[in-house]
Design an enzyme around this catalytic site. Sequence first.
Site, PDB file in Angstrom:
ATOM      1  N   ASP A   8       0.653  -1.162  -0.093  1.00 17.65           N
ATOM      2  CA  ASP A   8      -0.051  -0.104   0.084  1.00 17.65           C
ATOM      3  C   ASP A   8       0.970   1.152  -0.051  1.00 17.65           C
ATOM      4  OD1 ASP A   8       0.885   0.091   2.757  1.00 17.65           O
ATOM      5  OD2 ASP A   8      -1.103   0.436   3.575  1.00 17.65           O
ATOM      6  N   HIS A   9       0.318   2.411   0.192  1.00 21.47           N
ATOM      7  CA  HIS A   9       0.995   3.674   0.151  1.00 21.47           C
ATOM      8  C   HIS A   9       2.269   3.844   0.978  1.00 21.47           C
ATOM      9  CE1 HIS A   9      -2.219   4.158   3.001  1.00 21.47           C
ATOM     10  NE2 HIS A   9      -1.685   5.080   3.730  1.00 21.47           N
ATOM     11  N   CYS A  65       3.032  -3.298   4.074  1.00 17.88           N
ATOM     12  CA  CYS A  65       2.287  -2.061   4.170  1.00 17.88           C
ATOM     13  C   CYS A  65       2.785  -1.421   5.785  1.00 17.88           C
ATOM     14  CB  CYS A  65       0.654  -2.290   4.727  1.00 17.88           C
ATOM     15  SG  CYS A  65       0.361  -3.750   6.157  1.00 17.88           S
ATOM     16  N   THR A  67       2.662  -1.897   8.709  1.00 14.85           N
ATOM     17  CA  THR A  67       3.001  -2.645   9.875  1.00 14.85           C
ATOM     18  C   THR A  67       3.450  -4.046   9.277  1.00 14.85           C
ATOM     19  OG1 THR A  67       0.829  -3.507  10.281  1.00 14.85           O
ATOM     20  CG2 THR A  67       1.823  -1.460  11.744  1.00 14.85           C
ATOM     21  N   GLY A  68       2.586  -4.363   8.051  1.00 15.19           N
ATOM     22  CA  GLY A  68       2.849  -5.659   7.579  1.00 15.19           C
ATOM     23  C   GLY A  68       1.779  -6.439   8.089  1.00 15.19           C
ATOM     24  N   HIS A  98      10.091 -24.021   8.518  1.00  9.38           N
ATOM     25  CA  HIS A  98       8.882 -24.770   9.350  1.00  9.38           C
ATOM     26  C   HIS A  98       7.777 -24.690   8.804  1.00  9.38           C
ATOM     27  CE1 HIS A  98      11.334 -25.263  13.407  1.00  9.38           C
ATOM     28  NE2 HIS A  98      12.024 -25.768  12.173  1.00  9.38           N
ATOM     29  N   ARG A 109       6.951   0.723   8.442  1.00 10.05           N
ATOM     30  CA  ARG A 109       6.742   1.577   9.638  1.00 10.05           C
ATOM     31  C   ARG A 109       7.144   1.200  11.018  1.00 10.05           C
ATOM     32  NH1 ARG A 109       1.252   4.726   7.850  1.00 10.05           N
ATOM     33  NH2 ARG A 109       1.931   5.854   6.138  1.00 10.05           N
ATOM     34  N   ARG A 132       8.176 -33.740  10.102  1.00 11.43           N
ATOM     35  CA  ARG A 132       6.912 -33.055  11.214  1.00 11.43           C
ATOM     36  C   ARG A 132       6.225 -32.009  10.641  1.00 11.43           C
ATOM     37  NH1 ARG A 132      11.603 -31.512  13.434  1.00 11.43           N
ATOM     38  NH2 ARG A 132      11.649 -29.611  14.687  1.00 11.43           N
ATOM     39  N   HIS A 133       7.002 -31.093   9.963  1.00 11.74           N
ATOM     40  CA  HIS A 133       6.500 -29.783   9.693  1.00 11.74           C
ATOM     41  C   HIS A 133       5.494 -29.900   8.474  1.00 11.74           C
ATOM     42  CE1 HIS A 133       9.027 -27.919  12.269  1.00 11.74           C
ATOM     43  NE2 HIS A 133      10.364 -28.599  11.642  1.00 11.74           N
TER      44      HIS A 133
HETATM   45  C1  RB5 Z   1      -2.107   2.653   6.573  1.00  9.13           C
HETATM   46  O1  RB5 Z   1      -2.023   4.091   7.154  1.00  9.13           O
HETATM   47  C2  RB5 Z   1      -1.621   1.530   7.711  1.00  9.13           C
HETATM   48  O2  RB5 Z   1      -2.863   1.280   8.426  1.00  9.13           O
HETATM   49  C3  RB5 Z   1      -1.427   0.260   6.720  1.00  9.13           C
HETATM   50  O3  RB5 Z   1      -0.348   0.369   5.949  1.00  9.13           O
HETATM   51  C4  RB5 Z   1      -1.070  -1.031   7.575  1.00  9.13           C
HETATM   52  O4  RB5 Z   1      -0.234  -0.944   8.713  1.00  9.13           O
HETATM   53  C5  RB5 Z   1      -2.231  -1.766   8.049  1.00  9.13           C
HETATM   54  O5  RB5 Z   1      -2.091  -3.007   8.461  1.00  9.13           O
END
Ligand code: RB5
Length: 149
Positions: A8-9, A65, A67-68, A98, A109, A132-133
């Site tokens: 995303d952005h 994104c 946080t991912g 695994h 971020r 096992r995995h």
């Molecule tokens: C976008 O502002 C933010 O919420 C997105 O990139 C992400 O962190 C969501 O999980």
Amino acid sequence: MKIAIGSDHAGFKLKERIKAFLNQKGFEVLDKGCFSEDSCDYPDFGEAVALEVVNNNCDFGCIICGTGIGISISANKIPGIRAALCTSKEMAHYAKAHNDANVIALGARITLQDSPEEIIEEFLSSKFEGGRHERRINKIKNIEEKYRC
Ligand code: RB5
């Protein structure tokens, strides 16, 4: 090896950086967007990358994104996708060894313990250990079947 990439952005700049890194390493990269820092919605890109992987057009996916978290949740809604959010080389190693993850998710971020390049490289060079995995991966597949709409 062909890798689908998307963000995303919030992840756009890191996506461009990783794309350049992967190209320089000789990987084929399919960019599913986004294509600017204009605000957009991470589920669109998590889905787009995941589809390239489950449809066997790409070997692996890389999604980013802020946080991912949001983009990995989105990709993991697609049956057959095992998207792993990794903040270190160690997590990237075990995600493949695994969990046989086929998509790696990064947060642009958040604080990473290793560089994004090191994390991606570790993911791509690690191998699924099977044994096992494999049994546990099959249980994940059974859950997908059980709740398939
Ligand atoms: C976008 O502002 C933010 O919420 C997105 O990139 C992400 O962190 C969501 O999980």
